[in-house]
Motif scaffolding. Structure first.
Motif, PDB file in Angstrom:
ATOM      1  N   GLY A   1      51.217  74.939  42.184  1.00 20.71           N
ATOM      2  CA  GLY A   1      50.890  76.339  41.896  1.00 20.71           C
ATOM      3  C   GLY A   1      50.854  76.598  40.401  1.00 20.71           C
ATOM      4  N   ALA A   2      51.831  76.085  39.688  1.00 23.42           N
ATOM      5  CA  ALA A   2      51.860  76.254  38.232  1.00 23.42           C
ATOM      6  C   ALA A   2      50.638  75.591  37.592  1.00 23.42           C
ATOM      7  CB  ALA A   2      53.151  75.660  37.661  1.00 23.42           C
TER       8      ALA A   2
ATOM      9  N   LEU B   1      55.263  71.825  45.486  1.00 24.61           N
ATOM     10  CA  LEU B   1      54.325  72.938  45.673  1.00 24.61           C
ATOM     11  C   LEU B   1      54.396  73.933  44.523  1.00 24.61           C
ATOM     12  CD1 LEU B   1      54.742  73.552  49.489  1.00 24.61           C
ATOM     13  CD2 LEU B   1      52.624  72.948  48.329  1.00 24.61           C
ATOM     14  N   ARG B   2      55.602  74.182  44.016  1.00 25.83           N
ATOM     15  CA  ARG B   2      55.693  75.067  42.844  1.00 25.83           C
ATOM     16  C   ARG B   2      54.919  74.465  41.678  1.00 25.83           C
ATOM     17  NH1 ARG B   2      61.152  75.526  44.705  1.00 25.83           N
ATOM     18  NH2 ARG B   2      61.932  74.154  43.076  1.00 25.83           N
TER      19      ARG B   2
ATOM     20  N   ARG C   1      53.038  79.749  33.955  1.00 18.88           N
ATOM     21  CA  ARG C   1      53.344  78.691  34.928  1.00 18.88           C
ATOM     22  C   ARG C   1      54.201  79.247  36.061  1.00 18.88           C
ATOM     23  NH1 ARG C   1      53.941  75.568  30.082  1.00 18.88           N
ATOM     24  NH2 ARG C   1      56.211  75.688  30.200  1.00 18.88           N
TER      25      ARG C   1
ATOM     26  N   GLY D   1      52.100  81.290  38.411  1.00 23.12           N
ATOM     27  CA  GLY D   1      51.324  80.379  39.247  1.00 23.12           C
ATOM     28  C   GLY D   1      52.190  79.755  40.336  1.00 23.12           C
TER      29      GLY D   1
ATOM     30  N   GLU E   1      51.468  65.358  36.933  1.00 24.55           N
ATOM     31  CA  GLU E   1      50.292  66.050  36.411  1.00 24.55           C
ATOM     32  C   GLU E   1      49.093  65.111  36.321  1.00 24.55           C
ATOM     33  OE1 GLU E   1      50.344  69.410  33.198  1.00 24.55           O
ATOM     34  OE2 GLU E   1      49.987  67.555  32.139  1.00 24.55           O
TER      35      GLU E   1
ATOM     36  N   GLY F   1      47.828  75.391  39.091  1.00 26.64           N
ATOM     37  CA  GLY F   1      46.651  76.134  39.533  1.00 26.64           C
ATOM     38  C   GLY F   1      45.669  75.302  40.334  1.00 26.64           C
ATOM     39  N   ILE F   2      46.150  74.313  41.078  1.00 25.00           N
ATOM     40  CA  ILE F   2      45.230  73.416  41.790  1.00 25.00           C
ATOM     41  C   ILE F   2      45.400  73.481  43.314  1.00 25.00           C
ATOM     42  CG2 ILE F   2      44.957  71.805  39.863  1.00 25.00           C
ATOM     43  CD1 ILE F   2      47.004  69.967  41.257  1.00 25.00           C
ATOM     44  N   LEU F   3      46.015  74.542  43.811  1.00 22.82           N
ATOM     45  CA  LEU F   3      46.263  74.613  45.260  1.00 22.82           C
ATOM     46  C   LEU F   3      44.983  74.696  46.087  1.00 22.82           C
ATOM     47  CD1 LEU F   3      49.423  76.859  45.444  1.00 22.82           C
ATOM     48  CD2 LEU F   3      49.226  74.510  46.254  1.00 22.82           C
TER      49      LEU F   3
END
Lengths: 222, 222, 222, 222, 222, 222
Positions: free
Chosen positions: D134-135, D130-131, F131, F134, D103, D137-139
């Motif tokens: 996505g969690a 990648l999960r 999460r 996301g 993070e 929120g920065i993709l």
């Protein structure tokens, strides 16, 4: 040579700069970098409009380029992060990290909750802030933003300001799903603890967050 | 009183302004607004760096505020859309629409293909452009962006410039999934037709796109 | 040969077509293209259900393919943009631009505010509209959508319709964060000014927006 | 009482812990918190599989709950951030900030470039990473991720490991659009400078990034 | 009364319908619903263009509305999901679930990998598919899509078709990051096993995926 | 050999397992797989905290690895999908599909409405669920989530529980834009019909949804 973190308030309010300076006390440690807060004497009285933001950029660049050799990092202390990318570009040859309080406040919030809410001073700033969140790519974590709806002259009424912040914060938490709040302005660190106690979720004071990140970055030399 | 669309080139290159002016010929119609192209005499030779972009803003604001009463719309003719929001704010009391060529070029592209590619002049502009696409919230439609990798001095070599644009465009179409391209600069309308023929997908020249949108908006008075 | 923009109302209501025609008056300029509005005699009385939308497509395609040689652009005047991609495909060999009022209304809104709200006629249309916004990739700019909750028969009560539009618009602005509104239907241009005055943010009438964009595109020949 | 940042390596490799410890030297300042690195004696030899990640969580929770009263922050030093949210929950009553290196490394990268690339050790970790993105929120900021394709036994060959990292990094920069890289593992700080020099964009070593953020947070007491 | 799942091939190719029928054998169980595959005698030879897709909708609606009382679910067996929402609307009064093979194939893929790749027949279908993925809101999971580049007449060459599918699949996995593939057409179940073996990641045959989901939904009566 | 779907309740409440078992009755068909529901004797009384979720993973992995040879699929029956990816990894060598009720409930909802709302038991679970949404990449379809605000001990009051679910569901539909709801827990299938009748939009019971998907997948052998 001791190294210095320069925290630049882009407006000309010395009172705001003093508030910032006081808020950074916990981050001053023996052996760590000095932290010096500067006022932009030729800046606007407050950064409110888009023209205030954009007009602050080139003076900031010039100020930063002229910072002495002890400069270990620059922190731009306005929630619109005026000139963040221009100052980064200008300081790149000197390898000085440049951080903005909006960017750092928001990134810090991402470690404290899943959806952040922002308390703004003015309604008219919200579209500008939303553009910044979109540019940062963090809208999936955005719960909402609310302005406290006070005139600048009313901000000197601290009890009223805090009350409005608490109202906005509670709305963001109870009705918009925020589980962490970011204070969307530079000079209100004094309200953080009371606000956090009242709303019951973590509250990020963005100047503290940014200087906190800059401290480590200066030590690493990134 | 006849109304005028003012197209402002934020750099001081009269040659660029002439190229823009020539490209707008099809949009000049009897009964429609005049279209006048202005050079920023005090602007940079070209808008390349972030400091060029940010430094262009306040002069642009002052120039626009001083535009005569016949002003029906302002078009900012630089792909970094310098000062778009500040000029909008400044012109709001006069209810003059303000459009940027990047924003309008991209929005127009969204009507011509599902994923847009952008041909930039400089690699160093791409992160800035990406921030703009994020602020616009259109990254789901973004295929990619490639720079042509030429020095400014080499741009006068038209054959070489076109060749590089075609190379970049083909790569975006064949390897990155673009089905519409946007030319990421203001002064290259002359290459549009040849580029489109070579790559086989629609190509948006952003100044034409923006003035085209401004024409209708001026007529509507929005 | 003078060129013509054909605005096609996919429903068979001549009154709606007349309303559209009147709204386009400012876009008719002496040297510009003609603007002709057509009613779909074999269309539904109104486009309300998904079956209305999908059933309208092939008749629209046939109608457009048969348009005369002066056709400079086609505008599909229904907020569900029925057949937008099929008509584009069908007109591609003739290189005629095809624009939909939903797509153009929304893209225009992106130049007037940061988060758009939509005023729909029917609640049941909202999921369909949301699919369109997702396909367009613009949901990061979406504030919300509200239906006015009137039966078709009640739409003839103009005062009631406007009142409901104002209610919906105010809710979108005050509670859902919209700073620009799009009217989610084709035949209500007459309410635009009053609605905009009442809600205090820009209001996009989508047929005007689309024909405005088509005007420039026809002149450019893209 | 002097306060301590506890950096916990969830695997049982003391060599990895030593590498982490050495990398944190610049962050130890006289007046700042102590920084102590711990090895999970009962952890897996390395965290590679999903079962390794999930199996590491409850031992980590128990270890953290038992940390002494001087604990000012916990840093989980594995790029899969095992147990980040469980440890946060467990430490909440003590108001101890808990940070994960994935993070924090990613958030730090967001201040150094517009699109981040990640260099992973194993291909099989990429879907898990990648999960996480996505969690978070920065993709929208994600350029790509590439594994170096070495067996664990080969990682002791430092020249080979660095060579593969440079290959992966160059590919991410030149072909996938990354302008900042994150090292997707905990024990490779020693390669950071050489990697950054070779690829020409900033490289984030995630453990340094996380401890850097923790340092400020411990001082602020958030 | 025994209940029936109706699988409707929107094109008029009986051979495609036979291929579908054969692929559904494993889903026929003694106590489960019947599965009946129907050819659209008045459909196009194949659904290739946007006009084919849109032209297929109203005949499909009429066919579905006329299905007998034993209808437990409708499955639209074309990867463009023609008429999915119109048929849902039409069957709502009878509470019959309606599933599309694109939607179900993609949702199933989301349980088998983190980023899906799609193998299309025609390049020209890809923008249409992308609009559908956007409408579904699943683009964050999208790795890429590649067409096999064969003429319809060449699809009867099974060895060539499989070879091209394997080429496309390998490219999606090795260069675009897919870890699950979806076959973007209805009649190619016969290739699934060989394709999956060749590419080394799970392959979803969308008609099997959709009928599989419909089976459970019919039993539940949702 | 007859094949079996194993539905594993990660908590130790036999009453919850019984409720699940009863809800799956419609999915048991002659000729189809057996469906067997298992209680985790060594699990927590209920899965509420993040530590409950993470602590459940490794016991689940061990339980699943030990399932007999007739295992055709595993369904993890807790809305936090504990261990979904670890169990998938562990069962991959046996080619046994592993499905989670959260993932399957949400994917099923995507076929029943455009924006899903979730009814949670506890407020504290919502950030964890977010999460997951996301990580799944489905936030563009997310309308909102509301907790019913009951203590575990109060859940035995069925009338009160249903009343709170209806309140939460109505709020999600009327004020947050949901047009399909997902029940965010495993043991409440008994309320589905009454809830759906009361709120007027489809309601997904996630365990039924997941076993429904597993049924087809087991038959296909994917």
């Amino acid at each position: 040579m001791q190294r210095t973190l320069y925290v630049i308030n882009p407006n000309r309010s010395g009172i705001v700069t003093q508030g910032i300076d006081a808020a950074l006390k916990p981050l001053r440690v023996p052996g760590g970098p000095r932290i010096e807060c500067l006022t932009s004497e030729d800046g606007p009285p407050g950064v409110q409009t888009q023209q205030d933001v954009d007009g602050a950029v080139m003076p900031l660049v010039r100020r930063c380029v002229a910072l002495p050799a002890d400069c270990a990092a620059v922190i731009i202390a306005c929630f619109s992060d005026p000139g963040l990318h221009a100052v980064r570009e200008a300081m790149a040859p000197r390898r000085v990290p440049v951080l903005g309080i909006s960017e750092c406040g928001l990134l810090t919030a991402l470690t404290l909750g899943q959806r952040f809410g922002v308390i703004a001073i003015l309604d008219t700033s919200i579209p500008r802030h939303l553009r910044a969140y979109g540019a940062m790519g963090i809208l999936d974590r955005f719960a909402g933003e609310r302005a406290i709806g006070l005139q600048v002259s009313e901000l000197t009424d601290h009890a009223l300001t805090l009350e409005r912040m608490i109202d906005a914060g509670r709305h963001l938490v109870q009705h918009q799903g925020a589980d962490v709040l970011v204070m969307g302005c530079a000079g209100m660190a004094g309200f953080r603890d009371a606000l956090q106690d009242a709303v019951g979720v973590p509250v990020v004071e963005p100047t503290q967050a940014a200087v906190s990140m800059a401290l480590g970055r200066a030590l690493l030399g990134w």
